[in-house]
Design a protein around this motif. Structure first.
Motif, short mmCIF file in Angstrom:
data_model
loop_
_atom_site.label_atom_id
_atom_site.label_comp_id
_atom_site.label_asym_id
_atom_site.label_seq_id
_atom_site.Cartn_x
_atom_site.Cartn_y
_atom_site.Cartn_z
N TRP A 1 0.80 -1.22 0.00
CA TRP A 1 0.00 0.00 0.00
C TRP A 1 0.84 1.27 0.00
O TRP A 1 0.65 2.15 -0.82
N SER A 2 1.73 1.39 0.96
CA SER A 2 2.47 2.64 1.07
C SER A 2 3.92 2.38 1.43
O SER A 2 4.57 3.17 2.10
N SER A 3 4.43 1.22 0.98
CA SER A 3 5.82 0.89 1.28
C SER A 3 6.38 -0.04 0.22
O SER A 3 5.63 -0.65 -0.56
N VAL A 4 7.70 -0.09 0.17
CA VAL A 4 8.40 -1.07 -0.67
C VAL A 4 9.39 -1.78 0.24
O VAL A 4 10.17 -1.12 0.94
N LEU A 5 9.33 -3.10 0.24
CA LEU A 5 10.26 -3.87 1.06
C LEU A 5 11.38 -4.39 0.16
O LEU A 5 11.12 -5.11 -0.80
N LEU A 6 12.61 -3.99 0.46
CA LEU A 6 13.75 -4.41 -0.34
C LEU A 6 14.47 -5.56 0.36
O LEU A 6 14.80 -5.44 1.55
N GLU A 7 14.70 -6.63 -0.37
CA GLU A 7 15.44 -7.75 0.21
C GLU A 7 16.84 -7.79 -0.37
O GLU A 7 17.02 -7.73 -1.59
N PHE A 8 17.81 -7.91 0.51
CA PHE A 8 19.21 -8.01 0.09
C PHE A 8 19.73 -9.40 0.38
O PHE A 8 19.26 -10.10 1.28
N ASP A 9 20.76 -9.77 -0.38
CA ASP A 9 21.45 -11.03 -0.13
C ASP A 9 22.01 -10.98 1.29
O ASP A 9 22.56 -9.96 1.71
N PRO A 10 21.87 -12.09 2.05
CA PRO A 10 22.36 -12.04 3.43
C PRO A 10 23.86 -11.85 3.56
O PRO A 10 24.34 -11.52 4.65
N SER A 11 24.59 -12.01 2.47
CA SER A 11 26.03 -11.78 2.55
C SER A 11 26.37 -10.28 2.47
O SER A 11 27.52 -9.88 2.61
N MET A 12 25.34 -9.46 2.25
CA MET A 12 25.53 -8.01 2.26
C MET A 12 26.06 -7.58 3.63
O MET A 12 25.51 -7.99 4.65
N ARG A 13 27.10 -6.79 3.67
CA ARG A 13 27.69 -6.44 4.96
C ARG A 13 27.46 -4.98 5.36
O ARG A 13 27.30 -4.67 6.51
N ASP A 14 27.48 -4.10 4.34
CA ASP A 14 27.54 -2.68 4.66
C ASP A 14 26.16 -2.03 4.51
O ASP A 14 25.75 -1.63 3.43
#
Lengths: 237, 327
Positions: free
Chosen positions: A56-69
């Motif tokens: 509705w009023s958001s975007v959920l961004l998923e990152f690879d779990p190896s993302m560190r920073d």
């Protein structure tokens, strides 16, 4: 126009999920703005990003779990949003007509909903088909489009006890929302019609009939037209 | 039903589906990533038979199946413990899990109930070949697409297997190169965890302090309502002050949602892509394989970690995986 980005909240809601939220109901952000933002983020090739889920009023961004920073990822998303906002325009939208039968067994709740509003079923169908809906997002299950634009006179609370099985193609309303069930699932929305269209097919690209931003109108068809449509569709398979 | 099929289903088991590592990037159409509910076990199984780790295998749930082979194959069983044996023209022999072994035409793999955990993975060199839909061979049973005809396997189904994708690195036939004894222990330790590490969820602020405290201190039991979509936990905690409903937003694998009833739902790989229940916590990536191994009546607790620690734990676990079971 980058000031618009200030009206967004960016929150890490897990070690691998960044949520972009509209702050309150920012009046200067068009309905399509968030959709365009989600697409811009997908297209930008942000490092480690695996999906962007619009709601509705958001975007959920998923990152690879190896993302560190986390700070670098936040900055990258913020930069894409600034750019997307600066170039956002009144989007070109797609008009989609959905035929649906609002009679008999295809519309188990149409009489109750009409009675709830003190109008005859024919007026309910007329008002529903006169409305212009906007696909806000596709979610919950594959191909389920959440539509805004239900006339306020038709707002109806959902069923107190959900149905165990709602047939695929059922057109439903719940509160101020409308939607079409793509699959046979349990469901608590009031069913006022059914479309012969296949709302989700993983062999198609895109797999869902409706995409965020589409403008949708429903067109009333008779039961015999519904069956004729299904027969034509079967011949094409 | 073809006698020459690489794998013929004699008994499907309770609920067996074709799974790979899923289809990321389709959530805007309501399609979750899906894939193996315990991705770690599938990855290890594929590594043992010399596949790319994302090759498709079979995910067997609670009760394993029986399969007859139409040609020589290299296979491995990983994940939840099952008793497994090869029956065939020759004398029957037991096979060990977490090791690659060879089977010959006419032989059958017979597996029993899953004794610990919920899901056992059957990986085969070359991978199970079903059509790719939206970039994946995974079955999405809820929406009836992917895998073998969009459904769980049935008796008589025939499955094809690809050619080995790489040559010369089969860790068999006796599992000699599979670091026997070490790889299983490493994986078993992870899958045996019932204290799930989690970070605070998206809507923590909506819960009152006593509800939050109750959550982190509570022991929950996995109900019978547990599948790839999610696991309903019994053991009530206070629901959020908002009355338990929010405008739908994106949901994630591992999210702990708390509906009005106060009984949490732990979301699995085939979770709804959006939802309106407040999220108390989210299981960290390193512990997501465990979510796929929870079985009814298991008792679970949640242990709070910070995001930076969660990332470090994942990195360390991946390093360990690469050391124990080289790809």
């Amino acid at each position: 126009m980058s000031s618009r980005v200030e009206s967004l909240g960016l929150d890490w809601v897990s070690e691998r999920h960044l949520r972009v939220t509209f702050v309150a109901e920012s009046p200067d952000l068009p309905v399509g703005g968030l959709r365009q933002a989600a697409q811009a983020i997908r297209d930008a090739g942000v490092s480690g990003l695996s999906s962007a889920t619009l709601a509705w009023s958001s975007v959920l961004l998923e990152f690879d779990p190896s993302m560190r920073d986390e700070e670098a990822a936040t900055a990258a998303v913020r930069a894409v949003l600034s750019e997307a906002w600066a170039s956002s325009n009144d989007e070109a939208w797609r008009a989609v007509e959905i035929p649906a039968c609002f009679e008999g067994a295809f519309a188990p709740d149409v009489e109750a909903v009409a009675a709830h509003h003190g109008i005859p079923p024919s007026s309910l169908v007329e008002a529903f088909c006169a409305a212009s809906f906007v696909v806000r997002f596709v979610g919950f299950c594959p191909g389920f489009a959440y539509l805004s634009g239900l006339p306020s006179a038709l707002e109806t609370p959902r069923l107190s006890t959900p149905r165990v099985r709602v047939p695929a193609g059922s057109v439903g309303i719940a509160g101020d929302q409308a939607g079409v069930y793509p699959l046979a699932t349990p469901g608590g929305w009031r069913l006022i019609g059914r479309t012969p269209h296949v709302m989700f097919d993983a062999r198609r690209n895109p797999p869902a009939l409706l995409s965020p931003g589409d403008r949708v109108r429903f067109v009333a068809i008779r039961a015999d037209e519904f069956h004729a449509f299904l027969q034509r569709a079967e011949r094409h398979v | 039903m073809s006698r020459s099929a690489a794998i013929q289903v004699i008994e499907p088991g309770m609920f067996t589906t074709v799974q790979d590592l899923g289809r990321p990037g389709w959530t805007q159409f309501g399609v979750p990533r899906g894939g193996a509910a315990d991705a770690l076990s599938l990855r290890i199984g594929n590594r043992l038979v010399g596949n790319e780790e994302g090759a498709a295998g079979l995910e067997m749930t609670l009760v394993g199946g029986a399969f007859e082979f139409g040609r020589e194959l290299q296979i491995a069983l990983t994940g939840g413990d099952v008793d497994a044996r090869i029956e065939g023209p020759g004398p029957a022999r037991a096979v060990l899990m977490w090791e690659a072994f060879e089977v010959r035409p006419g032989e059958r793999l017979v597996t029993g109930p899953v004794r610990s955990g919920a899901r056992t993975y059957f990986c085969v060199r070359g991978g199970v070949q079903t059509p790719r839909l939206l970039g994946s061979r995974s079955t999405h049973p809820g929406a009836s697409f992917g895998g073998h005809e969009g459904r769980a396997l049935r008796r008589g189904d025939a499955l094809e297997v690809g050619e080995g994708v790489r040559s010369g690195d089969f860790h068999g036939p006796a599992g000699v190169q599979a670091a026997t004894g070490r790889a299983p222990q490493f994986a078993k330790d992870i899958l045996a965890r019932r204290e799930l590490r989690a970070v605070s969820g998206a809507h923590l602020a909506l819960f009152d302090a006593s509800g939050v405290e109750a959550f982190w201190g509570a022991t929950f039991e996995v109900s019978l309502n547990a599948d790839r979509t999610g696991v309903r936990l019994t053991g009530r905690i206070g629901s959020a002050g908002s009355g338990g409903r929010l405008p739908s937003e994106g949901m994630m694998h591992g999210a702990v949602q708390v509906p009005e009833s106060g009984e949490p739902i732990l979301l699995g790989v085939d979770h709804p892509t959006t939802g309106g229940y407040p999220v108390m916590a989210c299981v960290i990536a390193a512990d997501l394989p465990v979510v796929g191994q929870l079985r009814p009546r298991d008792r679970v607790r949640f242990m709070r970690v910070e995001r930076a620690e969660a990332r470090a734990l994942y990195t360390a676990q991946e390093r360990r995986l690469n050391a124990e079971v080289p790809s």
